[in-house]
Design a protein around this motif. Structure first.
Motif, PDB file in Angstrom:
ATOM      1  N   GLY A 262      -3.373  15.693 -38.007  1.00 37.26           N
ATOM      2  CA  GLY A 262      -4.418  16.150 -38.903  1.00 37.26           C
ATOM      3  C   GLY A 262      -4.084  17.491 -39.525  1.00 37.26           C
ATOM      4  O   GLY A 262      -3.488  18.368 -38.893  1.00 37.26           O
ATOM      5  N   HIS A 289      -4.192  10.121 -45.605  1.00 34.67           N
ATOM      6  CA  HIS A 289      -5.599   9.746 -45.577  1.00 34.67           C
ATOM      7  C   HIS A 289      -6.381  10.999 -45.933  1.00 34.67           C
ATOM      8  O   HIS A 289      -6.405  11.960 -45.144  1.00 34.67           O
ATOM      9  N   ILE A 304     -10.604   8.633 -46.750  1.00 36.45           N
ATOM     10  CA  ILE A 304     -11.016   8.532 -45.350  1.00 36.45           C
ATOM     11  C   ILE A 304     -12.438   9.057 -45.225  1.00 36.45           C
ATOM     12  O   ILE A 304     -12.780  10.110 -45.768  1.00 36.45           O
ATOM     13  N   PHE A 309     -11.796  10.181 -38.817  1.00 36.43           N
ATOM     14  CA  PHE A 309     -10.719  11.060 -38.369  1.00 36.43           C
ATOM     15  C   PHE A 309     -10.464  10.837 -36.872  1.00 36.43           C
ATOM     16  O   PHE A 309     -11.177  10.105 -36.207  1.00 36.43           O
ATOM     17  N   ALA A 319      -3.952  12.632 -41.629  1.00 40.22           N
ATOM     18  CA  ALA A 319      -5.298  12.757 -42.181  1.00 40.22           C
ATOM     19  C   ALA A 319      -5.502  14.198 -42.640  1.00 40.22           C
ATOM     20  O   ALA A 319      -5.156  15.137 -41.925  1.00 40.22           O
TER      21      ALA A 319
END
Length: 417
Positions: A262, A289, A304, A309, A319
Protein backbone atom coordinates in the motif's frame (compact mmCIF):
# COMPACT_ATOMS: atom_id res chain seq x y z
CA UNK A 1 -1.11 -44.32 13.66
CA UNK A 2 -0.43 -40.59 13.14
CA UNK A 3 -0.63 -40.00 16.88
CA UNK A 4 1.95 -42.70 17.60
CA UNK A 5 4.33 -41.39 14.93
CA UNK A 6 3.96 -37.79 16.14
CA UNK A 7 4.54 -38.79 19.75
CA UNK A 8 7.68 -40.70 18.76
CA UNK A 9 9.08 -37.76 16.77
CA UNK A 10 8.32 -35.32 19.57
CA UNK A 11 9.71 -37.53 22.34
CA UNK A 12 12.99 -38.10 20.48
CA UNK A 13 13.33 -34.35 19.90
CA UNK A 14 12.71 -33.72 23.60
CA UNK A 15 15.53 -36.10 24.53
CA UNK A 16 17.81 -34.53 21.93
CA UNK A 17 17.15 -31.06 23.36
CA UNK A 18 18.84 -32.12 26.58
CA UNK A 19 22.02 -32.91 24.65
CA UNK A 20 22.04 -29.43 23.11
CA UNK A 21 21.42 -27.75 26.46
CA UNK A 22 24.75 -29.07 27.78
CA UNK A 23 26.88 -27.70 24.94
CA UNK A 24 29.17 -24.71 25.34
CA UNK A 25 29.06 -21.81 22.91
CA UNK A 26 32.32 -23.01 21.35
CA UNK A 27 30.92 -26.49 20.81
CA UNK A 28 27.73 -25.15 19.23
CA UNK A 29 29.70 -22.89 16.92
CA UNK A 30 31.89 -25.79 15.78
CA UNK A 31 28.78 -27.79 14.88
CA UNK A 32 27.30 -24.82 13.04
CA UNK A 33 30.45 -24.45 10.95
CA UNK A 34 30.18 -28.13 10.06
CA UNK A 35 26.56 -27.52 9.04
CA UNK A 36 27.58 -24.69 6.71
CA UNK A 37 30.33 -26.85 5.23
CA UNK A 38 28.00 -29.80 4.71
CA UNK A 39 25.43 -27.61 2.95
CA UNK A 40 28.09 -26.56 0.46
CA UNK A 41 29.20 -30.15 -0.05
CA UNK A 42 25.61 -31.30 -0.61
CA UNK A 43 24.77 -28.48 -3.01
CA UNK A 44 24.44 -30.71 -6.09
CA UNK A 45 22.16 -33.17 -4.30
CA UNK A 46 20.00 -30.36 -2.93
CA UNK A 47 19.70 -28.66 -6.32
CA UNK A 48 18.72 -31.91 -8.06
CA UNK A 49 15.87 -32.46 -5.61
CA UNK A 50 14.84 -28.83 -5.89
CA UNK A 51 14.81 -28.82 -9.69
CA UNK A 52 12.30 -31.68 -9.75
CA UNK A 53 10.07 -30.01 -7.17
CA UNK A 54 10.11 -26.65 -8.94
CA UNK A 55 9.15 -28.33 -12.21
CA UNK A 56 6.29 -30.19 -10.53
CA UNK A 57 5.06 -27.03 -8.78
CA UNK A 58 5.18 -25.05 -12.02
CA UNK A 59 3.20 -27.74 -13.84
CA UNK A 60 0.58 -27.59 -11.08
CA UNK A 61 0.05 -23.87 -11.62
CA UNK A 62 1.85 -22.66 -8.48
CA UNK A 63 1.95 -18.85 -8.22
CA UNK A 64 5.05 -16.89 -9.20
CA UNK A 65 5.56 -15.77 -5.61
CA UNK A 66 5.48 -19.34 -4.32
CA UNK A 67 7.79 -20.56 -7.08
CA UNK A 68 10.28 -17.84 -6.18
CA UNK A 69 10.32 -19.00 -2.55
CA UNK A 70 10.62 -22.65 -3.58
CA UNK A 71 13.48 -22.20 -6.05
CA UNK A 72 17.08 -22.71 -4.94
CA UNK A 73 20.21 -21.81 -6.90
CA UNK A 74 23.90 -22.29 -6.10
CA UNK A 75 23.90 -18.66 -4.98
CA UNK A 76 20.94 -19.17 -2.64
CA UNK A 77 22.54 -22.24 -1.09
CA UNK A 78 25.69 -20.20 -0.48
CA UNK A 79 23.51 -17.52 1.15
CA UNK A 80 22.07 -20.23 3.42
CA UNK A 81 25.57 -21.40 4.37
CA UNK A 82 26.76 -17.84 5.01
CA UNK A 83 23.66 -17.17 7.13
CA UNK A 84 24.74 -20.05 9.38
CA UNK A 85 28.21 -18.54 9.61
CA UNK A 86 26.65 -15.21 10.56
CA UNK A 87 24.83 -17.01 13.38
CA UNK A 88 28.19 -18.32 14.60
CA UNK A 89 29.39 -14.73 14.96
CA UNK A 90 26.37 -13.72 17.04
CA UNK A 91 26.48 -13.69 20.84
CA UNK A 92 25.02 -16.81 22.45
CA UNK A 93 22.01 -15.74 24.52
CA UNK A 94 21.93 -18.94 26.57
CA UNK A 95 23.30 -18.49 30.06
CA UNK A 96 23.25 -14.70 30.01
CA UNK A 97 22.40 -13.56 33.54
CA UNK A 98 21.04 -10.25 34.77
CA UNK A 99 20.86 -9.06 38.33
CA UNK A 100 17.35 -8.31 39.60
CA UNK A 101 17.70 -7.48 43.27
CA UNK A 102 19.27 -8.39 46.58
CA UNK A 103 16.48 -8.52 49.16
CA UNK A 104 16.79 -7.10 52.68
CA UNK A 105 16.93 -10.66 54.04
CA UNK A 106 20.05 -11.34 51.96
CA UNK A 107 18.64 -13.56 49.21
CA UNK A 108 19.99 -12.67 45.76
CA UNK A 109 17.67 -12.71 42.73
CA UNK A 110 18.86 -13.08 39.15
CA UNK A 111 17.30 -14.06 35.83
CA UNK A 112 19.16 -16.45 33.56
CA UNK A 113 18.40 -16.97 29.88
CA UNK A 114 17.60 -20.57 28.89
CA UNK A 115 16.45 -22.45 25.80
CA UNK A 116 12.76 -23.03 25.21
CA UNK A 117 13.32 -26.77 24.61
CA UNK A 118 11.65 -28.14 21.47
CA UNK A 119 10.39 -25.91 18.67
CA UNK A 120 8.17 -27.16 15.86
CA UNK A 121 8.46 -25.28 12.57
CA UNK A 122 5.60 -25.72 10.09
CA UNK A 123 6.20 -24.16 6.69
CA UNK A 124 5.24 -24.42 3.05
CA UNK A 125 7.39 -24.06 -0.06
CA UNK A 126 10.35 -22.39 1.71
CA UNK A 127 13.25 -24.87 1.78
CA UNK A 128 15.65 -22.22 3.11
CA UNK A 129 13.65 -22.29 6.35
CA UNK A 130 15.06 -25.77 6.94
CA UNK A 131 18.60 -24.42 7.25
CA UNK A 132 17.71 -21.13 8.92
CA UNK A 133 15.46 -22.68 11.55
CA UNK A 134 17.77 -25.60 12.20
CA UNK A 135 20.76 -23.34 12.80
CA UNK A 136 18.92 -20.72 14.88
CA UNK A 137 17.25 -23.29 17.10
CA UNK A 138 20.53 -25.11 17.62
CA UNK A 139 22.54 -21.99 18.54
CA UNK A 140 19.81 -20.98 21.01
CA UNK A 141 20.01 -24.40 22.69
CA UNK A 142 16.83 -25.94 21.27
CA UNK A 143 15.94 -29.01 19.28
CA UNK A 144 13.70 -28.40 16.27
CA UNK A 145 11.09 -30.45 14.44
CA UNK A 146 10.73 -29.31 10.84
CA UNK A 147 7.45 -30.01 9.06
CA UNK A 148 7.75 -28.86 5.44
CA UNK A 149 4.95 -28.67 2.87
CA UNK A 150 4.55 -31.25 0.15
CA UNK A 151 5.94 -28.93 -2.53
CA UNK A 152 9.41 -28.74 -0.96
CA UNK A 153 9.70 -31.95 1.06
CA UNK A 154 12.49 -33.59 -0.95
CA UNK A 155 14.58 -30.40 -1.02
CA UNK A 156 14.11 -29.96 2.71
CA UNK A 157 15.02 -33.59 3.41
CA UNK A 158 18.26 -33.09 1.46
CA UNK A 159 19.09 -29.93 3.44
CA UNK A 160 18.28 -31.62 6.74
CA UNK A 161 20.43 -34.63 5.81
CA UNK A 162 23.42 -32.33 5.35
CA UNK A 163 22.82 -30.74 8.75
CA UNK A 164 22.38 -34.13 10.41
CA UNK A 165 25.69 -35.27 8.95
CA UNK A 166 27.28 -32.35 10.78
CA UNK A 167 25.55 -33.39 14.00
CA UNK A 168 26.87 -36.94 13.68
CA UNK A 169 30.40 -35.60 13.16
CA UNK A 170 30.09 -34.13 16.66
CA UNK A 171 28.41 -37.16 18.26
CA UNK A 172 25.00 -35.51 18.51
CA UNK A 173 21.69 -37.21 17.66
CA UNK A 174 19.98 -36.54 14.33
CA UNK A 175 16.85 -35.58 16.25
CA UNK A 176 18.43 -32.27 17.27
CA UNK A 177 17.30 -31.23 13.76
CA UNK A 178 14.56 -33.63 12.77
CA UNK A 179 12.36 -33.34 9.71
CA UNK A 180 8.93 -34.91 9.38
CA UNK A 181 9.28 -37.15 6.29
CA UNK A 182 5.55 -37.26 5.54
CA UNK A 183 3.65 -33.98 4.89
CA UNK A 184 0.33 -35.69 5.68
CA UNK A 185 -2.04 -33.24 7.41
CA UNK A 186 -3.18 -35.80 9.99
CA UNK A 187 0.41 -36.17 11.14
CA UNK A 188 0.74 -32.40 11.45
CA UNK A 189 -2.46 -32.29 13.50
CA UNK A 190 -1.08 -34.98 15.77
CA UNK A 191 2.15 -33.01 16.26
CA UNK A 192 0.13 -29.98 17.34
CA UNK A 193 -1.22 -32.05 20.24
CA UNK A 194 2.22 -33.02 21.61
CA UNK A 195 2.28 -30.32 24.27
CA UNK A 196 4.11 -32.59 26.71
CA UNK A 197 7.18 -32.55 24.44
CA UNK A 198 6.94 -29.46 22.20
CA UNK A 199 7.26 -25.99 23.72
CA UNK A 200 6.51 -23.65 20.79
CA UNK A 201 5.06 -23.87 17.28
CA UNK A 202 6.12 -21.40 14.58
CA UNK A 203 4.18 -21.61 11.30
CA UNK A 204 5.53 -19.82 8.21
CA UNK A 205 3.44 -19.57 5.09
CA UNK A 206 0.11 -18.27 3.87
CA UNK A 207 -2.59 -16.85 6.09
CA UNK A 208 -4.62 -20.05 5.76
CA UNK A 209 -1.79 -22.17 7.18
CA UNK A 210 -1.23 -19.86 10.16
CA UNK A 211 -4.92 -19.76 11.02
CA UNK A 212 -5.21 -23.55 10.69
CA UNK A 213 -2.24 -24.14 12.99
CA UNK A 214 -3.46 -21.58 15.53
CA UNK A 215 -6.95 -23.10 15.66
CA UNK A 216 -5.75 -26.68 16.13
CA UNK A 217 -2.67 -26.37 18.36
CA UNK A 218 -2.51 -27.18 22.06
CA UNK A 219 0.94 -25.57 22.04
CA UNK A 220 1.65 -21.80 22.03
CA UNK A 221 1.87 -20.47 18.45
CA UNK A 222 3.84 -17.53 17.06
CA UNK A 223 1.57 -15.87 14.50
CA UNK A 224 2.36 -13.98 11.31
CA UNK A 225 -0.83 -13.94 9.29
CA UNK A 226 0.28 -11.70 6.43
CA UNK A 227 2.44 -8.75 5.49
CA UNK A 228 0.35 -5.77 4.39
CA UNK A 229 3.05 -3.09 4.54
CA UNK A 230 2.49 0.59 3.73
CA UNK A 231 4.60 3.58 2.78
CA UNK A 232 3.14 6.92 3.90
CA UNK A 233 4.55 9.91 2.02
CA UNK A 234 4.15 12.94 4.26
CA UNK A 235 3.70 16.55 3.18
CA UNK A 236 7.36 17.40 3.82
CA UNK A 237 8.85 14.32 2.16
CA UNK A 238 11.71 14.42 -0.30
CA UNK A 239 9.78 13.12 -3.31
CA UNK A 240 12.77 11.51 -5.00
CA UNK A 241 13.57 9.68 -1.78
CA UNK A 242 9.95 8.60 -1.47
CA UNK A 243 9.94 7.28 -5.03
CA UNK A 244 13.10 5.27 -4.33
CA UNK A 245 11.55 3.76 -1.20
CA UNK A 246 8.41 2.89 -3.14
CA UNK A 247 10.24 1.17 -5.98
CA UNK A 248 12.59 -0.75 -3.71
CA UNK A 249 9.71 -1.82 -1.46
CA UNK A 250 7.43 -2.88 -4.30
CA UNK A 251 9.42 -4.15 -7.27
CA UNK A 252 12.79 -5.35 -5.93
CA UNK A 253 11.20 -8.61 -4.73
CA UNK A 254 7.40 -8.35 -4.69
CA UNK A 255 6.70 -11.89 -3.50
CA UNK A 256 8.01 -11.48 0.07
CA UNK A 257 6.21 -10.41 3.23
CA UNK A 258 8.16 -7.15 3.67
CA UNK A 259 7.28 -5.86 0.20
CA UNK A 260 5.01 -2.85 0.04
CA UNK A 261 1.33 -3.51 -0.64
CA UNK A 262 0.00 0.00 0.00
CA UNK A 263 1.02 3.58 -0.76
CA UNK A 264 -0.52 6.47 1.21
CA UNK A 265 0.05 9.98 -0.12
CA UNK A 266 -0.63 13.25 1.69
CA UNK A 267 -3.14 15.29 -0.33
CA UNK A 268 -0.89 18.38 -0.36
CA UNK A 269 1.79 16.64 -2.45
CA UNK A 270 -0.40 14.31 -4.50
CA UNK A 271 -0.37 16.50 -7.61
CA UNK A 272 3.45 16.56 -7.62
CA UNK A 273 4.16 13.01 -6.47
CA UNK A 274 1.55 10.82 -8.16
CA UNK A 275 2.66 11.61 -11.74
CA UNK A 276 6.14 10.46 -10.72
CA UNK A 277 4.63 7.30 -9.24
CA UNK A 278 2.52 6.62 -12.33
CA UNK A 279 5.50 6.87 -14.67
CA UNK A 280 7.80 4.75 -12.49
CA UNK A 281 5.29 1.97 -11.79
CA UNK A 282 4.32 1.77 -15.47
CA UNK A 283 7.96 1.11 -16.36
CA UNK A 284 7.88 -1.90 -14.02
CA UNK A 285 4.44 -3.16 -15.16
CA UNK A 286 2.97 -2.76 -11.70
CA UNK A 287 -0.82 -3.12 -11.50
CA UNK A 288 -2.30 -0.17 -9.62
CA UNK A 289 -5.48 -0.14 -7.54
CA UNK A 290 -6.25 3.54 -7.04
CA UNK A 291 -8.71 5.40 -4.83
CA UNK A 292 -11.03 7.93 -6.44
CA UNK A 293 -8.69 10.83 -5.56
CA UNK A 294 -5.68 9.19 -7.23
CA UNK A 295 -7.32 7.33 -10.13
CA UNK A 296 -6.97 10.15 -12.66
CA UNK A 297 -3.18 10.16 -12.37
CA UNK A 298 -2.89 6.64 -13.86
CA UNK A 299 -3.65 5.48 -17.39
CA UNK A 300 -4.71 1.92 -16.59
CA UNK A 301 -5.36 1.84 -12.84
CA UNK A 302 -8.23 -0.13 -11.39
CA UNK A 303 -10.59 1.75 -9.08
CA UNK A 304 -10.62 0.47 -5.50
CA UNK A 305 -13.39 1.06 -3.00
CA UNK A 306 -12.68 2.35 0.49
CA UNK A 307 -13.39 -1.07 2.01
CA UNK A 308 -11.23 -3.06 -0.42
CA UNK A 309 -7.79 -2.12 0.87
CA UNK A 310 -5.64 -4.47 2.96
CA UNK A 311 -4.81 -7.07 0.32
CA UNK A 312 -1.50 -8.93 0.37
CA UNK A 313 -0.76 -9.12 -3.35
CA UNK A 314 2.73 -10.70 -3.23
CA UNK A 315 3.02 -9.60 -6.86
CA UNK A 316 3.79 -6.47 -8.92
CA UNK A 317 0.56 -4.91 -7.69
CA UNK A 318 -0.18 -2.11 -5.22
CA UNK A 319 -3.07 -0.16 -3.68
CA UNK A 320 -2.79 3.65 -3.59
CA UNK A 321 -4.77 6.09 -1.48
CA UNK A 322 -4.61 9.86 -1.03
CA UNK A 323 -5.14 10.81 2.62
CA UNK A 324 -5.91 14.18 4.14
CA UNK A 325 -3.10 14.17 6.67
CA UNK A 326 -1.17 12.09 9.21
CA UNK A 327 -4.39 11.25 11.04
CA UNK A 328 -5.78 9.76 7.84
CA UNK A 329 -2.64 7.71 7.23
CA UNK A 330 -2.60 6.29 10.75
CA UNK A 331 -6.32 5.54 10.62
CA UNK A 332 -5.85 3.67 7.33
CA UNK A 333 -2.97 1.63 8.76
CA UNK A 334 -5.00 0.85 11.89
CA UNK A 335 -7.80 -0.52 9.71
CA UNK A 336 -5.91 -2.28 6.95
CA UNK A 337 -2.37 -2.95 8.22
CA UNK A 338 -1.20 -6.33 9.50
CA UNK A 339 1.22 -5.17 12.25
CA UNK A 340 4.18 -6.22 10.12
CA UNK A 341 6.04 -3.15 8.80
CA UNK A 342 5.02 0.47 8.21
CA UNK A 343 7.15 3.24 6.70
CA UNK A 344 6.95 7.03 6.78
CA UNK A 345 8.88 9.26 4.41
CA UNK A 346 9.13 12.75 5.90
CA UNK A 347 11.59 15.55 6.66
CA UNK A 348 9.55 16.54 9.69
CA UNK A 349 11.13 14.91 12.76
CA UNK A 350 8.04 15.57 14.90
CA UNK A 351 5.81 13.79 12.38
CA UNK A 352 8.28 10.93 12.17
CA UNK A 353 8.29 10.53 15.95
CA UNK A 354 4.50 10.67 16.11
CA UNK A 355 4.23 7.99 13.40
CA UNK A 356 6.74 5.77 15.23
CA UNK A 357 4.91 6.25 18.52
CA UNK A 358 1.32 5.79 17.34
CA UNK A 359 1.52 3.17 14.58
CA UNK A 360 0.95 -0.31 16.05
CA UNK A 361 3.35 -2.44 14.04
CA UNK A 362 6.20 -4.81 14.85
CA UNK A 363 8.57 -2.70 12.72
CA UNK A 364 8.16 1.04 12.08
CA UNK A 365 10.56 2.79 9.73
CA UNK A 366 11.48 6.38 8.91
CA UNK A 367 13.02 7.21 5.52
CA UNK A 368 14.17 3.69 4.75
CA UNK A 369 12.87 0.75 2.76
CA UNK A 370 10.43 -1.81 4.11
CA UNK A 371 12.71 -4.45 2.61
CA UNK A 372 15.03 -4.00 5.60
CA UNK A 373 12.37 -5.56 7.83
CA UNK A 374 14.28 -8.81 7.97
CA UNK A 375 16.28 -10.56 10.65
CA UNK A 376 19.49 -10.60 8.65
CA UNK A 377 19.22 -6.94 7.68
CA UNK A 378 18.48 -5.95 11.28
CA UNK A 379 21.56 -7.75 12.59
CA UNK A 380 19.86 -10.85 13.99
CA UNK A 381 21.43 -13.28 11.54
CA UNK A 382 18.96 -15.56 9.77
CA UNK A 383 15.51 -15.07 11.24
CA UNK A 384 13.18 -17.89 12.19
CA UNK A 385 10.11 -15.81 11.41
CA UNK A 386 8.38 -12.49 11.96
CA UNK A 387 5.87 -12.34 14.77
CA UNK A 388 2.89 -10.02 14.38
CA UNK A 389 1.48 -11.16 17.71
CA UNK A 390 2.98 -9.67 20.86
CA UNK A 391 3.58 -12.77 23.01
CA UNK A 392 6.33 -13.60 23.50
CA UNK A 393 8.09 -11.88 20.58
CA UNK A 394 7.15 -9.04 18.21
CA UNK A 395 8.83 -8.55 14.85
CA UNK A 396 11.74 -10.49 13.29
CA UNK A 397 12.79 -13.32 15.60
CA UNK A 398 16.44 -14.10 16.09
CA UNK A 399 18.35 -16.06 18.71
CA UNK A 400 17.14 -14.28 21.82
CA UNK A 401 13.48 -14.72 20.80
CA UNK A 402 14.06 -18.50 20.89
CA UNK A 403 14.94 -18.38 24.59
CA UNK A 404 13.24 -17.40 27.81
CA UNK A 405 14.39 -16.54 31.32
CA UNK A 406 14.17 -18.35 34.62
CA UNK A 407 14.69 -16.95 38.09
CA UNK A 408 17.80 -18.01 39.99
CA UNK A 409 17.56 -17.28 43.72
CA UNK A 410 20.50 -17.86 46.07
CA UNK A 411 20.87 -17.44 49.80
CA UNK A 412 22.70 -18.74 52.84
CA UNK A 413 19.96 -20.55 54.70
CA UNK A 414 17.21 -17.92 54.86
CA UNK A 415 13.72 -19.21 55.69
CA UNK A 416 10.43 -17.40 55.26
CA UNK A 417 8.56 -16.44 58.46
Amino acid sequence: MSTEVAASIAAKASRAAKAVANLTTEQKNAVLQSMANQLRLASATILTANKDEVAAASANGTSAAMLDRLTLTPERIEVMAKAIEQIIALPDPVGATRQIEQRPNGINIQKRRIALGVICMIYEARPNVTADAGALCFKSGNAVILRCGREAIQTSLAIAAAMQQALREHNLPDEVVSIVPDPDRDLMLALLKQDQYIDLVIPRGGEGLIRFVTEHSRIPVIQHYKGVCHLYVDQSADLNMALGLLLNGKVQRPGVCNALEGLLVNQHIAADFLPMVASALAQHDVIVHACKKSLSYFNQAQAIADNEFGQEYLAPEIAIRVVDDMDGAIAHIDQFGSQHTEVICTADSANAERFIREVDSAVVMHNTSSRFSDGGELGLGAEIGISTSKLHAYGPMGLEALTTEKYVVTGNGQTRS
